[in-house]
Design an enzyme around this catalytic site. Structure first.
Site, PDB file in Angstrom:
ATOM      1  N   SER A 190      23.895  44.607  17.445  1.00  0.00           N
ATOM      2  CA  SER A 190      24.028  43.679  16.331  1.00  0.00           C
ATOM      3  C   SER A 190      23.113  42.488  16.544  1.00  0.00           C
ATOM      4  CB  SER A 190      25.477  43.205  16.188  1.00  0.00           C
ATOM      5  OG  SER A 190      25.751  42.270  17.211  1.00  0.00           O
ATOM      6  N   LYS A 191      22.796  41.883  15.426  1.00  0.00           N
ATOM      7  CA  LYS A 191      21.913  40.725  15.441  1.00  0.00           C
ATOM      8  C   LYS A 191      22.469  39.657  16.407  1.00  0.00           C
ATOM      9  CE  LYS A 191      18.314  39.296  13.702  1.00  0.00           C
ATOM     10  NZ  LYS A 191      17.241  40.148  13.845  1.00  0.00           N
ATOM     11  N   ARG A 192      23.777  39.446  16.309  1.00  0.00           N
ATOM     12  CA  ARG A 192      24.413  38.417  17.116  1.00  0.00           C
ATOM     13  C   ARG A 192      24.233  38.647  18.607  1.00  0.00           C
ATOM     14  NH1 ARG A 192      30.018  38.280  16.762  1.00  0.00           N
ATOM     15  NH2 ARG A 192      29.793  39.974  15.269  1.00  0.00           N
TER      16      ARG A 192
END
Ligand code: GLU
Length: 411
Positions: free
Chosen positions: A204-206
């Site tokens: 995920s981007k996070r």
């Protein structure tokens, strides 16, 4: 017989730069369409105004284009707001939705189940209707929610297969209820397992998942990245790994998508990129190296060509060229110890004496000095380049020529 054509879509929300996991979903859609002689639609799901990120829409298009993926149709949801309003009203008039404080809410049935057979693993997925809460389909600002817009568009665009990440499984019963409420055909659902990061949590981007454009900057080739991403969750029958777009098109099938999640392996991607680098002609590789932002200035094209040929055997990314060749051109940037300076002097003396400048003669000279001075190859590398390893030294020095080689030894 009724005419049937596969129509699929990649439907990102422009809420950020898409990471490689998002793009892998686009690739599965694209290759399925190509394989089946169907159409691939790019649909921007931008009805959540609050989450819209400037530049994301362009980044989506750029990512696909750089990978050589083109779309047959392009749709931006916010340009069709009237459609969604019309359909929301239709459900209100049928008594299947209600208006509440300016929003339109879909009323879910309280009895029965909603189920479908997912193409991944061919298994039935079933939800009890009583567990599905009434949900908003049109917000008071006149924008539809994801559920309504998604279903209205998939129907309007004649989407036959909804290929998307497994995160959307929980939305699917709501979508099916909407299809049924409208009396529309329900597409096939294909919920693809996630890609996991090295820590086995969802990419995920996070958690720092990179975008296709990050990999471009880091010196990866689009063909290699595409090939690698396709193997995350899919494998051809014969288990081959290096596959061109044509080969992927021929081999691709939804049945061969793995049921369990794939793990993103940077090392494997680097290996694959290296394989693609080695397939390039020197002139292709040269123009790619020259297109990189940080490049080394070269006056002598012949020397450059020869160094490329040598470096090509070792490069994993295009940036490696600078790492491998830069020190040979610029010389050691690290301070040498008194001991190392003495060895450098000896090397200079011995190499100056070579009359026929060849890698064999250089190797003999290096070996002699290593022996007489009691130093290892790492030290010799360090004296020349500041690094402890790199391109094969005798060959590199042969290419550089005697004069430049001796200059590298002047501190
Ligand atoms: N807009 C959703 C997303 O951002 C689309 C999900 C779907 O393909 O239905 O992934």
């Amino acid at each position: 017989m009724q005419e049937y054509m596969v129509r699929v879509r990649f439907a990102p929300s422009p809420t950020g730069i898409p990471h490689v996991g998002n793009i892998r979903t686009a690739l599965f859609n694209y290759f399925f369409a190509k394989k089946e002689g169907g159409k691939f639609i790019l649909r921007i799901e931008d009805t959540d105004q609050a989450r819209k990120v400037a530049g994301a829409q362009d980044a989506i298009k750029q990512s696909l284009s750089w990978l050589g993926i083109s779309w047959d149709e392009y749709i931006v949801q916010s340009e069709h707001l009237d459609d969604y309003k019309k359909y929301a009203k239709e459900l209100v008039s049928k008594g299947l939705a209600k208006e509440e404080d300016g929003a339109v809410v879909f009323i879910t049935p309280r009895e029965g189940e909603t189920s479908w057979v997912d193409k991944i693993g061919n298994k039935a997925i079933e939800f009890e209707n009583k567990d599905i809460e009434d949900f908003i389909i049109l917000k008071s600002d006149g924008f539809p929610t994801y559920h309504l817009a998604n279903v209205v568009d998939d129907n309007k665009e004649g989407v036959t297969h909804v290929i998307r990440g497994e995160d959307w499984v929980s939305s699917t019963p709501k979508h099916i209820l909407l299809y049924k409420a409208f009396g529309w055909n329900i597409p096939q659902f294909v919920h693809v397992p996630n890609i996991l990061g090295p820590d086995k949590s969802k990419l995920s981007k996070r958690r720092g998942a990179k975008s296709v454009l990050d990999f471009k900057k880091e010196g990866f080739l689009p063909e290699a990245l595409l090939n690698y991403l396709m193997l995350l969750g899919w494998s051809p029958k014969n288990d081959r790994e290096i596959l061109s777009k044509e080969e992927i098109t021929k081999e691709f099938s939804l049945e061969n998508i793995n049921v369990s999640p794939a793990v993103f392996d940077q090392k494997k991607l680097e290996w694959m990129n290296g394989e693609y680098i080695r397939k390039l002609s020197v002139s292709d590789l040269k123009s790619k190296i020259k297109n990189q932002k940080s490049k080394i200035q070269f006056k002598n094209e012949k020397v450059l060509d020869e160094l490329i040929l040598l470096a090509q055997t070792r490069m994993k990314t295009l940036l490696d060229f600078k790492t491998l060749v830069g020190p040979l051109i610029q010389g050691s940037k690290v301070d040498l110890s008194t001991e190392e300076k003495k060895v450098a002097e000896k090397l200079k003396e011995r190499l100056s004496a070579i009359e026929q400048w060849s890698s064999e003669a250089i190797l003999t000279a290096l070996k002699e000095i290593m022996e007489s001075e009691g130093v290892k190859m790492q030290t010799v590398y360090k004296i020349f380049t500041g690094n402890e390893s790199g391109l094969p030294l005798p060959q590199s020095l042969e290419i550089l020529g005697k004069e430049k080689t001796l200059k590298l030894l002047v501190q």
